[in-house]
Write a protein that holds these residues in place. Structure first.
Motif, PDB file in Angstrom:
ATOM      1  N   ALA A   1       1.116  -0.910  -0.257  1.00 49.23           N
ATOM      2  CA  ALA A   1       0.177   0.302  -0.147  1.00 49.23           C
ATOM      3  C   ALA A   1       0.909   0.926   0.383  1.00 49.23           C
ATOM      4  N   GLN A   2       1.571   1.143   0.943  1.00 50.77           N
ATOM      5  CA  GLN A   2       2.813   2.251   1.311  1.00 50.77           C
ATOM      6  C   GLN A   2       3.133   2.580  -0.513  1.00 50.77           C
ATOM      7  N   LEU A   3       3.652   1.730  -1.310  1.00 53.64           N
ATOM      8  CA  LEU A   3       5.331   1.719  -2.945  1.00 53.64           C
ATOM      9  C   LEU A   3       3.304   1.732  -3.657  1.00 53.64           C
ATOM     10  N   ASP A   4       1.873   1.467  -3.898  1.00 57.27           N
ATOM     11  CA  ASP A   4       1.944   2.099  -3.911  1.00 57.27           C
ATOM     12  C   ASP A   4       1.070   3.861  -4.114  1.00 57.27           C
ATOM     13  N   CYS A   5       1.340   4.051  -3.267  1.00 61.67           N
ATOM     14  CA  CYS A   5       0.563   5.612  -2.709  1.00 61.67           C
ATOM     15  C   CYS A   5       1.671   6.571  -4.004  1.00 61.67           C
ATOM     16  N   LEU A   6       3.211   6.291  -3.524  1.00 65.63           N
ATOM     17  CA  LEU A   6       3.824   6.466  -3.768  1.00 65.63           C
ATOM     18  C   LEU A   6       4.211   6.683  -5.228  1.00 65.63           C
ATOM     19  N   ARG A   7       3.694   5.522  -5.906  1.00 65.96           N
ATOM     20  CA  ARG A   7       3.930   5.917  -7.262  1.00 65.96           C
ATOM     21  C   ARG A   7       2.416   6.371  -8.046  1.00 65.96           C
ATOM     22  N   GLY A   8       1.799   6.707  -7.081  1.00 67.33           N
ATOM     23  CA  GLY A   8       0.439   7.595  -7.302  1.00 67.33           C
ATOM     24  C   GLY A   8      -1.217   6.560  -7.673  1.00 67.33           C
TER      25      GLY A   8
ATOM     26  N   ALA B   1      -3.769   1.266  -3.420  1.00 68.06           N
ATOM     27  CA  ALA B   1      -4.214   1.255  -2.555  1.00 68.06           C
ATOM     28  C   ALA B   1      -4.619   1.410  -0.966  1.00 68.06           C
ATOM     29  N   MET B   2      -6.290   2.005  -1.836  1.00 66.04           N
ATOM     30  CA  MET B   2      -7.655   1.720  -1.026  1.00 66.04           C
ATOM     31  C   MET B   2      -8.125   0.634  -0.857  1.00 66.04           C
ATOM     32  N   GLN B   3      -8.285  -0.338  -2.090  1.00 69.21           N
ATOM     33  CA  GLN B   3      -8.283  -1.173  -1.999  1.00 69.21           C
ATOM     34  C   GLN B   3      -7.584  -1.901  -1.393  1.00 69.21           C
TER      35      GLN B   3
END
Length: 363
Positions: A215-222, A227-229
């Motif tokens: 989830a952290q990496l999803d946020c950093l990738r935009g 991330a919400m899933q």
């Protein structure tokens, strides 16, 4: 260790403070005797040391005015077992009292320079309480709850707990370590420093933290949708504290959609947006309000088909609602919308048989 004062007080509040506060009529509601015939009768056994700021010129507290580690733990247990579920006052007032008394507990913990094995059983319940309160009070006005102050103290407690685990030689055997590290990542979701810490700490992806690190990496990738899933699969308390970032994620996605779906003719159905942005149940009304907040006006699309010729004809489908995205109209200057509680998380937290037991897992 010799330069630090070691507490000897075995009560939740030293006698000198009890006498002073009773004399000056500074006894809190939760320190009154509820069984007394008259209202406002102080109960010495319910009184708890209140937080006082350190200042230049103040005398060093005596050992008899500082509680022992065992008493500090029992104080935390009392606050979260008896005061937290006391519904005679609204939750924000209970939070205010508990927050102040826990702050005094942390202060005495620092004064005594307690070792790691005595710090962790005190701080872990405090972390859980602050996480729960940050979510429970996220919709409250600033006059009742200040999220910035709560967030600052939660961050301090989380980082102190993480440092304690790293200093403790047998920390890897503690059952609560993974939980605290997950709460740290959940609270700091999307934070590059927290992500780098997790990667450096485990030199890769640890199975216990794989979901949170992803989830952290999803946020950093935009990739905020992913991330919400993933947040929806967190444990209840972790999902609660991470959900406070949903308004930011939704704002970023709406801004991206204003560019990707910009069109003079085409529109995007609100129902699809509601699913994509993780609005739950009756939150579709919030979606429309959020769109208007960022200057994206929802529009009504008439249902297809001719009107019925007679009353016997089946009624046609109701008109649908959609949003027309335009890059120039999206107001990027507006601040992020205040977080809202989610029905699914409320249901999970309400489903816990004993909230106090959940927060006091390590005591």
């Amino acid at each position: 260790m010799e330069q630090f004062t070691k507490g000897t007080c075995e009560e939740m509040c030293p006698k000198s403070e009890i006498d002073l506060r009773i004399r000056e009529r500074m006894v809190h509601f939760f320190e009154m005797d509820p069984d007394a015939g008259l209202p406002g009768v102080p109960d010495r056994y319910r009184m708890i040391t209140e937080f006082t700021r350190s200042a230049a010129g103040m005398r060093q507290p005596k050992p008899s005015e500082i509680r022992t580690p065992k008493t500090l733990r029992s104080t935390v247990h009392y606050l979260l077992t008896f005061v937290l579920p006391d519904d005679r006052r609204p939750y924000h007032q209970r939070y205010e009292f508990i927050f102040d008394r826990l702050r005094a507990v942390r202060q005495e913990m620092v004064i005594q320079n307690l070792p790691v094995d005595e710090v962790l059983p005190i701080l872990e319940p405090i972390v859980r309480f602050l996480c729960y309160s940050a979510y429970r009070l996220c919709e409250s006005p600033i006059s009742e709850y200040d999220p910035k102050i709560c967030g600052q103290h939660l961050q301090e407690c989380l980082k102190k707990v993480i440092r304690c685990y790293e200093e403790e030689s047998c920390s890897s055997t503690r059952s609560n370590r993974v939980e605290m590290e997950r709460l740290y990542l959940s609270f700091n979701i999307g934070n590059q420093e927290a992500t780098q810490w997790a990667i450096d700490r485990y030199c890769g992806i640890d199975p216990a933290l794989a979901l949170h690190l992803a989830a952290q990496l999803d946020c950093l990738r935009g990739n905020y949708y992913s991330a919400m899933q993933r947040i929806a699969r967190f444990a209840p308390l972790e999902a609660a504290i991470a959900s406070l970032q949903l308004p930011y994620f939704r704002r970023k996605l709406l801004q991206q959609f204003s560019i990707a779906y910009q069109s003079r003719l085409l529109t995007v159905p609100l129902e699809w947006l509601q699913s994509l942005l993780c609005y739950e149940g009756c939150e579709h009304t919030h979606l429309e309000d959020d769109c208007r907040y960022y200057n994206l006006e929802p529009i009504v699309i008439a249902a297809k088909g001719n009107p019925p010729d007679s009353w016997e004809d089946e009624p046609q489908e109701p008109p649908s609602r959609a949003v027309k995205f335009e890059k120039q109209k999206f107001d990027a200057q507006r601040s992020v919308i205040q977080p809202r509680r989610l029905p699914s998380i409320d249901q999970q937290l309400d489903g816990c048989e004993n909230l106090s037991a959940l927060l006091l897992n390590s005591v």
